[in-house]
Design a protein around this motif. Structure first.
Motif, PDB file in Angstrom:
ATOM      1  N   ARG A 360       0.846  -1.189   0.000  1.00 49.06           N
ATOM      2  CA  ARG A 360       0.000   0.000   0.000  1.00 49.06           C
ATOM      3  C   ARG A 360       0.887   1.248   0.000  1.00 49.06           C
ATOM      4  O   ARG A 360       2.017   1.228   0.488  1.00 49.06           O
ATOM      5  N   VAL A 361       0.360   2.355  -0.528  1.00 44.99           N
ATOM      6  CA  VAL A 361       1.133   3.597  -0.611  1.00 44.99           C
ATOM      7  C   VAL A 361       0.254   4.774  -0.221  1.00 44.99           C
ATOM      8  O   VAL A 361      -0.955   4.771  -0.494  1.00 44.99           O
ATOM      9  N   GLN A 362       0.861   5.757   0.433  1.00 41.51           N
ATOM     10  CA  GLN A 362       0.175   7.000   0.741  1.00 41.51           C
ATOM     11  C   GLN A 362       1.212   8.124   0.858  1.00 41.51           C
ATOM     12  O   GLN A 362       2.328   7.886   1.318  1.00 41.51           O
ATOM     13  N   PRO A 363       0.849   9.344   0.398  1.00 46.77           N
ATOM     14  CA  PRO A 363       1.779  10.472   0.551  1.00 46.77           C
ATOM     15  C   PRO A 363       1.777  10.979   1.992  1.00 46.77           C
ATOM     16  O   PRO A 363       0.741  10.961   2.669  1.00 46.77           O
ATOM     17  N   LEU A 381       7.765  16.305   0.770  1.00 46.30           N
ATOM     18  CA  LEU A 381       6.766  15.243   0.685  1.00 46.30           C
ATOM     19  C   LEU A 381       7.471  13.907   0.514  1.00 46.30           C
ATOM     20  O   LEU A 381       8.481  13.807  -0.180  1.00 46.30           O
ATOM     21  N   TYR A 382       6.892  12.883   1.167  1.00 46.72           N
ATOM     22  CA  TYR A 382       7.431  11.530   1.057  1.00 46.72           C
ATOM     23  C   TYR A 382       6.305  10.575   0.668  1.00 46.72           C
ATOM     24  O   TYR A 382       5.125  10.836   0.918  1.00 46.72           O
ATOM     25  N   GLY A 434      15.725   8.127   1.958  1.00 46.95           N
ATOM     26  CA  GLY A 434      14.536   7.802   2.749  1.00 46.95           C
ATOM     27  C   GLY A 434      14.849   7.153   4.078  1.00 46.95           C
ATOM     28  O   GLY A 434      15.931   7.316   4.643  1.00 46.95           O
ATOM     29  N   ALA A 435      13.869   6.410   4.583  1.00 47.34           N
ATOM     30  CA  ALA A 435      14.004   5.703   5.854  1.00 47.34           C
ATOM     31  C   ALA A 435      13.104   4.473   5.808  1.00 47.34           C
ATOM     32  O   ALA A 435      12.162   4.398   5.013  1.00 47.34           O
ATOM     33  N   TYR A 451       9.874   4.888   3.494  1.00 48.21           N
ATOM     34  CA  TYR A 451       9.606   6.292   3.219  1.00 48.21           C
ATOM     35  C   TYR A 451      10.618   6.766   2.167  1.00 48.21           C
ATOM     36  O   TYR A 451      11.821   6.781   2.418  1.00 48.21           O
ATOM     37  N   LEU A 452      10.107   7.158   0.986  1.00 46.45           N
ATOM     38  CA  LEU A 452      10.963   7.654  -0.090  1.00 46.45           C
ATOM     39  C   LEU A 452      10.554   9.078  -0.445  1.00 46.45           C
ATOM     40  O   LEU A 452       9.360   9.362  -0.571  1.00 46.45           O
TER      41      LEU A 452
END
Length: 454
Positions: A360-363, A381-382, A434-435, A451-452
């Protein structure tokens, strides 16, 4: 004409004077606008006028030679009474406000007037952009719209002039500070030059060290893999051609030796992969994460089929990075999700369940990042990409150590692996600015959050 409110007029005049435009020289930018207004509206006269305490002063005029008029005779003095609406007069001779105006009864015999207030960002009407004719008429909707657009351009020019004046004053105010700074810069030039030389030398040494390390890793990998391949080849020959002569105990020893050689080979490969993950430098480009993940799923299709796994993937964004490294990231994360599943009850104390993996992805805005997340590079933004499984999970207190090289939470007899895969994941994520973090509970699966930066 009704007199303006004294307080409002005082504020308007103060705003007008901040632009320092009254009595300035002609400028082509303003003349181009009045010329265009006259052409669009098909009028012989067009003006950019500014209204001060006693007069109407013309910054640009097409069709007349005058530069200013008394304020009581000014049409634009009426226009500025409503900063938000144009003043349209189709026949001044029929309008009691203008019928006796000397510019109506005499030259230039103004009959038609259309004025757009020049309203600045603070709501003050400084003057107007207007078109005039010596016969009755009206403007079409398109002509009115164009006149409004030109009016906005005049206001933009005024704002730019004000900003330039402010910049000029600022430059003058800090000119003496600049001289002092120049002296300080000159005093530090030699120190900075020396520091740059040292930094350049250090970078050269670092580059040489990195090249040497990569060459060493490649040579070491080849030199270590070669005897292992011989051990594996001879072991296979012994098992296939002399199994009966070895006996049960001999075969058991030989199989253990083959398993150890296989583990060592995998360990060398993973270590080489880990050592080769370097900074991106000029290799950054837009990478479709959806394409990367689909390629990984194709590589894992047999394992997915054997385990009966279900993998659900959201549409993923594009990020700046290296597609090979990002492929390694998702290859390791998905392989782990499938490996540490509850599909095989013989290797897990939890009830057998086919693997289910969700991506799953979310900003996430930088200000909304969890306090425990510190990306390698700042960004506004990541993208948070969660890889969630329903596997055996682990204790949350182990989450900080699973990204370290050679760290394993399970014995090699329970689950295969070298303990380097998640270390590679963290190195790739950090390399992309990222992290990564992991959350889990035993028997409730695990979620790896990447987190990118956008």
């Amino acid at each position: 004409m009704l007199p303006p409110d004294p307080t409002a007029e005082t504020n308007r005049l103060q705003a007008l004077h901040t632009y320092h435009i009254l009595d300035s020289l002609p400028e082509a930018d303003y003349d181009n606008i009045t010329s265009l207004a006259a052409q669009i509206c098909q009028t012989p006269i067009s003006l950019i006028s500014l209204v001060d305490e006693k007069r109407q002063w013309l910054k640009s005029a097409q069709g007349v030679t005058i530069r200013e008029t008394p304020r009581p005779f000014s049409f634009c003095a009426h226009t500025i009474l409503d900063p938000n609406e144009p003043l349209l007069v189709s026949d001044t001779r029929q309008d009691e406000r203008f019928a006796d105006n000397p510019f109506v009864t005499g030259e230039p015999h103004v009959v038609f007037y259309a004025g757009m207030p020049l309203t600045d960002e603070n709501g003050f009407a400084l003057g107007s952009l207007c078109v005039l004719d010596d016969k009755p008429r009206q403007l079409s909707p398109d002509q009115l719209a164009a006149l409004k657009t030109l009016t906005r351009q005049v206001v933009n020019l005024l704002a730019l002039r004000k900003a330039n004046n402010a910049l000029l004053q600022s430059e003058q105010r800090y000119q003496h500070l600049s001289a002092e700074l120049d002296q300080q810069v000159q005093a530090r030039t030699q120190e900075i030059s020396q520091a740059n030389d040292e930094l350049r030398q250090t970078n050269e040494l670092l580059a040489q060290a990195n090249n040497t390390l990569q060459q060493f890793a490649a040579v070491a990998s080849h030199d270590l893999q070669e005897p292992l391949r011989k051990i594996q080849s001879f072991g296979n020959l012994l098992l296939s051609q002399h199994a009966d002569q070895l006996g049960k105990e001999g075969r058991d020893y030989l199989e253990r030796m083959q398993m150890a050689a296989n583990r060592m080979s995998a360990l060398i490969r993973d270590l080489l992969t880990y050592s080769r993950i370097a900074a991106l430098h000029d290799r950054r480009r837009l990478v479709s994460l959806s394409t990367v993940v689909q390629a990984v799923l194709q590589d894992l299709d047999l394992l997915i089929a054997d385990t009966g796994a279900v993998v659900e993937v959201d549409p993923l964004p594009e990020v700046l990075g290296d597609d090979v490294q990002l492929g390694q990231l998702f290859q390791n994360l998905l392989s782990n999700a499938l490996k540490f599943s509850r599909a095989n009850p013989a290797r897990s104390s939890f009830p057998a369940t086919p693997p289910r993996v969700q991506i799953r992805v979310q900003p996430v805005l930088a200000k909304d990042l969890p306090k425990t997340i510190t990306p390698a590079l700042p960004a506004p933004l990541y993208y948070r990409i969660d890889v969630t499984d329903n596997g055996i999970g682990f204790e949350q207190k182990q989450a900080s150590r699973i990204f370290q090289v050679f760290q394993r939470l399970h014995g090699k007899n329970e689950f295969s692996g070298t303990g380097i895969g998640l270390a590679i994941c963290e190195k790739v994520v950090v390399n992309h600015g990222g992290a990564i973090r992991a959350t889990s509970r035993p028997g409730h699966g695990a979620t790896f959050s990447v987190y990118l930066p956008n």
